[in-house]
Write a protein that holds these residues in place. Structure first.
Motif, mmCIF file in Angstrom:
data_model
loop_
_atom_site.group_PDB
_atom_site.id
_atom_site.type_symbol
_atom_site.label_atom_id
_atom_site.label_comp_id
_atom_site.label_asym_id
_atom_site.label_seq_id
_atom_site.Cartn_x
_atom_site.Cartn_y
_atom_site.Cartn_z
ATOM 1 N N ALA A 117 -25.877 12.363 -21.389
ATOM 2 C CA ALA A 117 -25.848 13.806 -21.141
ATOM 3 C C ALA A 117 -26.832 14.519 -22.058
ATOM 4 O O ALA A 117 -27.546 15.441 -21.631
ATOM 5 C CB ALA A 117 -24.434 14.339 -21.352
ATOM 6 N N GLN A 118 -26.900 14.073 -23.315
ATOM 7 C CA GLN A 118 -27.803 14.725 -24.270
ATOM 8 C C GLN A 118 -29.265 14.570 -23.845
ATOM 9 O O GLN A 118 -30.007 15.555 -23.775
ATOM 10 C CB GLN A 118 -27.617 14.126 -25.668
ATOM 11 C CG GLN A 118 -26.430 14.695 -26.410
ATOM 12 C CD GLN A 118 -26.127 13.918 -27.675
ATOM 13 O OE1 GLN A 118 -26.639 12.816 -27.889
ATOM 14 N NE2 GLN A 118 -25.301 14.496 -28.527
ATOM 15 N N ILE A 119 -29.679 13.326 -23.545
ATOM 16 C CA ILE A 119 -31.102 13.161 -23.210
ATOM 17 C C ILE A 119 -31.437 13.842 -21.887
ATOM 18 O O ILE A 119 -32.530 14.375 -21.726
ATOM 19 C CB ILE A 119 -31.538 11.677 -23.198
ATOM 20 C CG1 ILE A 119 -30.767 10.886 -22.164
ATOM 21 C CG2 ILE A 119 -31.440 11.048 -24.579
ATOM 22 C CD1 ILE A 119 -31.514 9.652 -21.735
ATOM 23 N N ILE A 170 -31.945 17.468 -22.765
ATOM 24 C CA ILE A 170 -33.230 17.664 -23.444
ATOM 25 C C ILE A 170 -34.360 17.623 -22.427
ATOM 26 O O ILE A 170 -35.239 18.494 -22.391
ATOM 27 C CB ILE A 170 -33.455 16.585 -24.531
ATOM 28 C CG1 ILE A 170 -32.429 16.752 -25.651
ATOM 29 C CG2 ILE A 170 -34.868 16.664 -25.100
ATOM 30 C CD1 ILE A 170 -32.449 15.613 -26.656
ATOM 31 N N TYR A 171 -34.280 16.620 -21.551
ATOM 32 C CA TYR A 171 -35.317 16.462 -20.524
ATOM 33 C C TYR A 171 -35.406 17.711 -19.643
ATOM 34 O O TYR A 171 -36.490 18.222 -19.367
ATOM 35 C CB TYR A 171 -34.984 15.230 -19.687
ATOM 36 C CG TYR A 171 -35.907 14.975 -18.526
ATOM 37 C CD1 TYR A 171 -37.116 14.328 -18.697
ATOM 38 C CD2 TYR A 171 -35.552 15.379 -17.235
ATOM 39 C CE1 TYR A 171 -37.954 14.081 -17.638
ATOM 40 C CE2 TYR A 171 -36.391 15.143 -16.165
ATOM 41 C CZ TYR A 171 -37.588 14.490 -16.362
ATOM 42 O OH TYR A 171 -38.410 14.264 -15.308
ATOM 43 N N VAL A 172 -34.250 18.228 -19.236
ATOM 44 C CA VAL A 172 -34.228 19.389 -18.346
ATOM 45 C C VAL A 172 -34.686 20.641 -19.093
ATOM 46 O O VAL A 172 -35.527 21.401 -18.609
ATOM 47 C CB VAL A 172 -32.812 19.596 -17.772
ATOM 48 C CG1 VAL A 172 -32.701 20.933 -17.070
ATOM 49 C CG2 VAL A 172 -32.454 18.471 -16.823
ATOM 50 N N LEU A 173 -34.140 20.848 -20.303
ATOM 51 C CA LEU A 173 -34.378 22.111 -21.009
ATOM 52 C C LEU A 173 -35.758 22.172 -21.654
ATOM 53 O O LEU A 173 -36.266 23.258 -21.930
ATOM 54 C CB LEU A 173 -33.295 22.347 -22.064
ATOM 55 C CG LEU A 173 -31.883 22.534 -21.490
ATOM 56 C CD1 LEU A 173 -30.875 22.775 -22.587
ATOM 57 C CD2 LEU A 173 -31.843 23.675 -20.474
ATOM 58 N N VAL A 223 -40.257 7.647 -25.919
ATOM 59 C CA VAL A 223 -40.152 7.388 -24.484
ATOM 60 C C VAL A 223 -39.715 8.656 -23.742
ATOM 61 O O VAL A 223 -40.192 8.926 -22.629
ATOM 62 C CB VAL A 223 -39.220 6.182 -24.200
ATOM 63 C CG1 VAL A 223 -37.779 6.509 -24.480
ATOM 64 C CG2 VAL A 223 -39.379 5.699 -22.772
ATOM 65 N N LEU A 224 -38.877 9.471 -24.359
ATOM 66 C CA LEU A 224 -38.452 10.721 -23.709
ATOM 67 C C LEU A 224 -39.623 11.701 -23.570
ATOM 68 O O LEU A 224 -39.824 12.270 -22.492
ATOM 69 C CB LEU A 224 -37.272 11.331 -24.471
ATOM 70 C CG LEU A 224 -36.451 12.375 -23.735
ATOM 71 C CD1 LEU A 224 -35.978 11.886 -22.387
ATOM 72 C CD2 LEU A 224 -35.253 12.809 -24.578
ATOM 73 N N PRO A 225 -40.421 11.900 -24.641
ATOM 74 C CA PRO A 225 -41.630 12.705 -24.454
ATOM 75 C C PRO A 225 -42.541 12.185 -23.342
ATOM 76 O O PRO A 225 -43.101 12.984 -22.586
ATOM 77 C CB PRO A 225 -42.332 12.621 -25.819
ATOM 78 C CG PRO A 225 -41.227 12.422 -26.782
ATOM 79 C CD PRO A 225 -40.192 11.612 -26.069
ATOM 80 N N ALA A 226 -42.658 10.857 -23.215
ATOM 81 C CA ALA A 226 -43.495 10.311 -22.134
ATOM 82 C C ALA A 226 -42.929 10.695 -20.778
ATOM 83 O O ALA A 226 -43.674 11.025 -19.851
ATOM 84 C CB ALA A 226 -43.606 8.791 -22.260
ATOM 85 N N MET A 227 -41.595 10.678 -20.664
ATOM 86 C CA MET A 227 -40.954 11.079 -19.406
ATOM 87 C C MET A 227 -41.175 12.574 -19.140
ATOM 88 O O MET A 227 -41.364 12.990 -17.997
ATOM 89 C CB MET A 227 -39.449 10.805 -19.461
ATOM 90 C CG MET A 227 -39.052 9.342 -19.516
ATOM 91 S SD MET A 227 -39.323 8.482 -17.969
ATOM 92 C CE MET A 227 -38.275 9.400 -16.859
ATOM 93 N N ILE A 228 -41.113 13.369 -20.208
ATOM 94 C CA ILE A 228 -41.312 14.818 -20.034
ATOM 95 C C ILE A 228 -42.753 15.102 -19.605
ATOM 96 O O ILE A 228 -42.996 15.944 -18.737
ATOM 97 C CB ILE A 228 -40.932 15.560 -21.332
ATOM 98 C CG1 ILE A 228 -39.409 15.485 -21.525
ATOM 99 C CG2 ILE A 228 -41.385 17.014 -21.284
ATOM 100 C CD1 ILE A 228 -38.909 16.044 -22.830
ATOM 101 N N ILE A 229 -43.697 14.348 -20.187
ATOM 102 C CA ILE A 229 -45.095 14.535 -19.781
ATOM 103 C C ILE A 229 -45.256 14.198 -18.299
ATOM 104 O O ILE A 229 -45.969 14.897 -17.568
ATOM 105 C CB ILE A 229 -46.032 13.684 -20.663
ATOM 106 C CG1 ILE A 229 -46.016 14.213 -22.103
ATOM 107 C CG2 ILE A 229 -47.461 13.702 -20.117
ATOM 108 C CD1 ILE A 229 -46.715 13.326 -23.099
ATOM 109 N N LEU A 270 -34.988 23.252 -12.458
ATOM 110 C CA LEU A 270 -33.857 22.759 -13.247
ATOM 111 C C LEU A 270 -33.026 21.766 -12.441
ATOM 112 O O LEU A 270 -32.687 20.683 -12.923
ATOM 113 C CB LEU A 270 -32.966 23.929 -13.680
ATOM 114 C CG LEU A 270 -33.505 24.867 -14.756
ATOM 115 C CD1 LEU A 270 -32.565 26.041 -14.963
ATOM 116 C CD2 LEU A 270 -33.699 24.123 -16.065
ATOM 117 N N ILE A 271 -32.730 22.125 -11.193
ATOM 118 C CA ILE A 271 -31.880 21.260 -10.387
ATOM 119 C C ILE A 271 -32.583 19.944 -10.094
ATOM 120 O O ILE A 271 -31.984 18.870 -10.143
ATOM 121 C CB ILE A 271 -31.463 21.989 -9.095
ATOM 122 C CG1 ILE A 271 -30.509 23.125 -9.465
ATOM 123 C CG2 ILE A 271 -30.810 21.042 -8.114
ATOM 124 C CD1 ILE A 271 -30.195 24.058 -8.344
#
Lengths: 332, 314
Positions: free
Chosen positions: A104-106, A109-112, A190-196, A255-256
């Motif tokens: 839920a946290q990641i 973060i990814y969404v927000l 890895v999360l920043p890579a996903m956000i990019i 967002l959705i």
């Protein structure tokens, strides 16, 4: 959600409360002979045309939703019949499942982080393209291309390669003295890579912004300029309010959509959600619980948590839109 | 698309500025000249910024294309764009396929699924949209609101019951769970897009047809469908691309490799962590993207304008 006109969201026009569509002109003022038979025929035709959708809506959406709500209160593994356990799944999710909490946290973060950055990139590029028409068409198409393929497995594989150890991104950054190593195997990166990857597909949103910018009357800018407003003031006083319905629309869908990221996380982590659970987005976790571990009831509970969170966010957005979304036209 | 006239105005402006007749003589008012100069510089910066941004955005795709020609040994050493020893062997390897299934079979499966998705989506969405936009019946408002509601619904809430349903119907490992929903207009986006489009159509023609005694079927087929052709084409292209890219659906329902469409087949390449055949993985990824890239080049007008007017997302 139904308190605000859904049509207003799309057309930027506000309708009387409780109405979803404008009043039809041919609505009968009084009952005439034959009127009832005609009305009956219309209703029959309406449901006839709607029948494929109705079967899909009830058979594949509404009844499955009710059933998944029921399943979320059971223990179910397909082979034995579901066993009612009350709120146990939900209690376990929030008190005794660190994997879910992390998931839920990641996801949040990814969404927000991802959605606002993507919207900002889209808006900035749209403003840039709106500056001139000649040549803008080429750039518009070039920026749009990634959003068609970003959800594909091919692109996830490319992302894996680009952000791997000694990959192009790693090499470019170490040329500038930034020794980050590979992103895909690194829990912090890895999360920043996903956000990019999410930001990279800003093209579709940008095209919608651009269409919105083109509809802002030029006179407003001229008037603001005459009043001595500089570019920044014009942006804040004219562009943002006039564009706010489009911003609202893009924000809501962004967002959705971001909550439902799945295939890129699956491919980048080989289905594991790793490294260290940092790509274990809520949809991937749901898939693993339901279809790898056979905990269908538990997975249904995860799905309902996701639904409630998305509904809350949509509700908050609809409630706050009065204060920042500006609709021109008939405000009744 | 104005790729041909790319940069022309900037050049014209430069020429205009260099023309001795237009440069202000000494002592005269020079404001127009200065304004032209400032505008030119802004245009030049505009182009440079956008070209840099384009390079950045398209780099992953260009990198993928060139990487398909890299021999396996080069991966990890040469991460640049251009392969040092270009080779075509990756394509030969990909052509053979994987897990005993030839590549053309995956392609064929993807094509069948995407074509069925196009046919089903266009027919069922157009029918539903006609009812929502053009017929007055009891319950219209509430059903329309429900349809809009499904736009915002996370699809994952229904995947488990849907899976159980298709499992009970004995349809797992067939194409039916992936095709049937398309014929039932489950993708609310397309219904919504067509409703928006149909509402813009003037009512005169179908009212005239009604007075002449035409029923809804006739009006739909003879008047509405020809008028909304551009929107139908947009729907068709998008449903093709979405079905072609779909990963979760085939992942859930298809179990035997000979039924796999391309995205799931690509997973087989990606999973091979032991042998790490990067060349084949990357090349198969590129080959899977070719139809979408071709679609994009051919139909980009429809795609981009469809998004701009209806707020459809890629």
């Amino acid at each position: 959600m139904t308190t605000t006109s859904t049509r207003a969201l799309v057309t930027g026009r506000r309708l009387p409360k409780g109405r979803l569509m404008p009043r039809r002109t041919s609505e009968a003022p009084a009952q005439r002979p034959g009127q009832r038979r005609r009305q009956w025929r219309e209703t029959l035709a309406g449901y006839g045309f709607l029948s494929p959708w109705l079967i899909g809506f009830f058979g594949l959406t509404i009844i499955p939703m009710i059933y998944s709500l029921y399943l979320s209160f059971t223990r179910y593994n397909i082979f034995q019949p579901p066993r009612w356990i009350g709120f146990d799944n939900y209690i376990r999710l929030f008190t005794n499942d660190p994997q879910f909490i992390q998931s839920a946290q990641i996801t949040l973060i990814y969404v927000l982080v991802g959605t606002p950055v993507m919207l900002a990139a889209a808006l900035a590029t749209a403003l840039l393209l709106n500056y001139r028409d000649k040549g803008a068409g080429f750039f518009r198409s070039a920026f749009y291309a990634p959003s068609l393929i970003a959800a594909s497995v091919s692109v996830a594989i490319v992302w894996r390669a680009l952000f791997s150890t000694d990959g192009p991104v790693d090499n470019t950054l170490s040329f500038f003295g930034l020794e980050l190593g590979g992103w895909v195997g690194n829990p912090d990166l890895v999360l920043p890579a996903m956000i990019i990857l999410a930001v990279w597909q800003f093209g579709a949103t940008m095209v919608i912004f651009l269409a919105g910018l083109k509809q802002i009357p030029k006179e407003l800018y001229e008037a603001a300029e005459m009043d001595g407003a500089n570019a920044m003031q014009r942006f804040r006083a004219v562009t943002i309010p006039m564009l706010s319905p489009v911003i609202f629309f893009n924000l809501l869908l962004g967002l959705i959509g971001a909550f439902q990221v799945f295939s890129s996380a699956y491919i980048i982590s080989n289905g594991s959600g790793g490294p260290a659970g940092m790509t274990n987005f809520i949809t991937l976790y749901l898939y693993k619980r339901g279809f790898s571990d056979g905990q269908m009831g538990y997975a249904a509970a995860i799905a309902w948590v996701l639904l409630v969170v998305v509904a809350i966010i949509a509700f908050i957005l609809f409630r706050t839109q009065r204060s920042w979304v500006h609709y021109s036209g008939d405000n009744r | 698309m104005s790729t041909s006239s790319f940069g022309e105005p900037a050049v014209q402006e430069l020429e205009h500025q260099l023309d001795p007749n237009t440069t202000g003589a000494r002592g005269r008012d020079t404001t127009p000249r200065r304004r032209v100069k400032r505008k030119t510089w802004q245009t030049v910066i505009w182009f440079v910024v956008l070209i840099a941004l384009t390079a950045l955005v398209l780099y992953p795709l260009v990198w993928l294309f060139f990487a398909t020609f890299k021999p396996n040994a080069e991966f990890g050493q040469n991460t640049g764009l251009i392969p040092e020893n270009p080779t075509g062997e990756n394509y030969l390897k990909v052509l053979e396929g994987i897990a005993g299934v030839p590549m053309w079979k995956f392609y064929w499966n993807s094509l069948v699924l995407a074509t069925a998705a196009v046919v089903g989506t266009v027919i069922s969405s157009a029918l539903a949209a006609y009812a929502f936009a053009r017929i007055q019946f009891k319950g219209l408002a509430i059903l329309f609101a429900a349809m809009i509601g499904t736009l915002l619904l996370p699809f994952h809430v229904v995947i488990i019951p849907q899976y159980l349903l298709f499992n009970n119907l004995g349809m797992v490992d067939t194409f039916w769970p992936l095709i049937l929903p398309k014929f039932l207009a489950t993708e609310a986006f397309f219904v919504f897009l067509l409703v928006q489009f149909m509402r813009q159509m003037p009512r005169d023609m179908d009212e005239a047809a009604r007075i002449d005694g035409a029923g809804h079927v006739r009006i739909f087929w003879a008047i509405i469908v020809p008028l909304i052709k551009p929107a139908l084409i947009t729907c068709a292209i998008f449903s093709f691309i979405w079905a072609w890219n779909d990963f979760l659906g085939p992942l859930l329902y298809l179990t035997s490799p000979e039924n796999y469409p391309l995205p799931i087949a690509l997973r087989l390449y990606n999973d091979q962590t032991s042998s790490s055949d990067y060349g084949a993985t990357v090349t198969a990824s590129f080959v899977a993207l070719i139809p979408i890239l071709v679609f994009f080049v051919v139909f980009q007008r429809f795609l981009v304008d469809g998004v701009a007017t209806q707020g459809l997302k890629g």
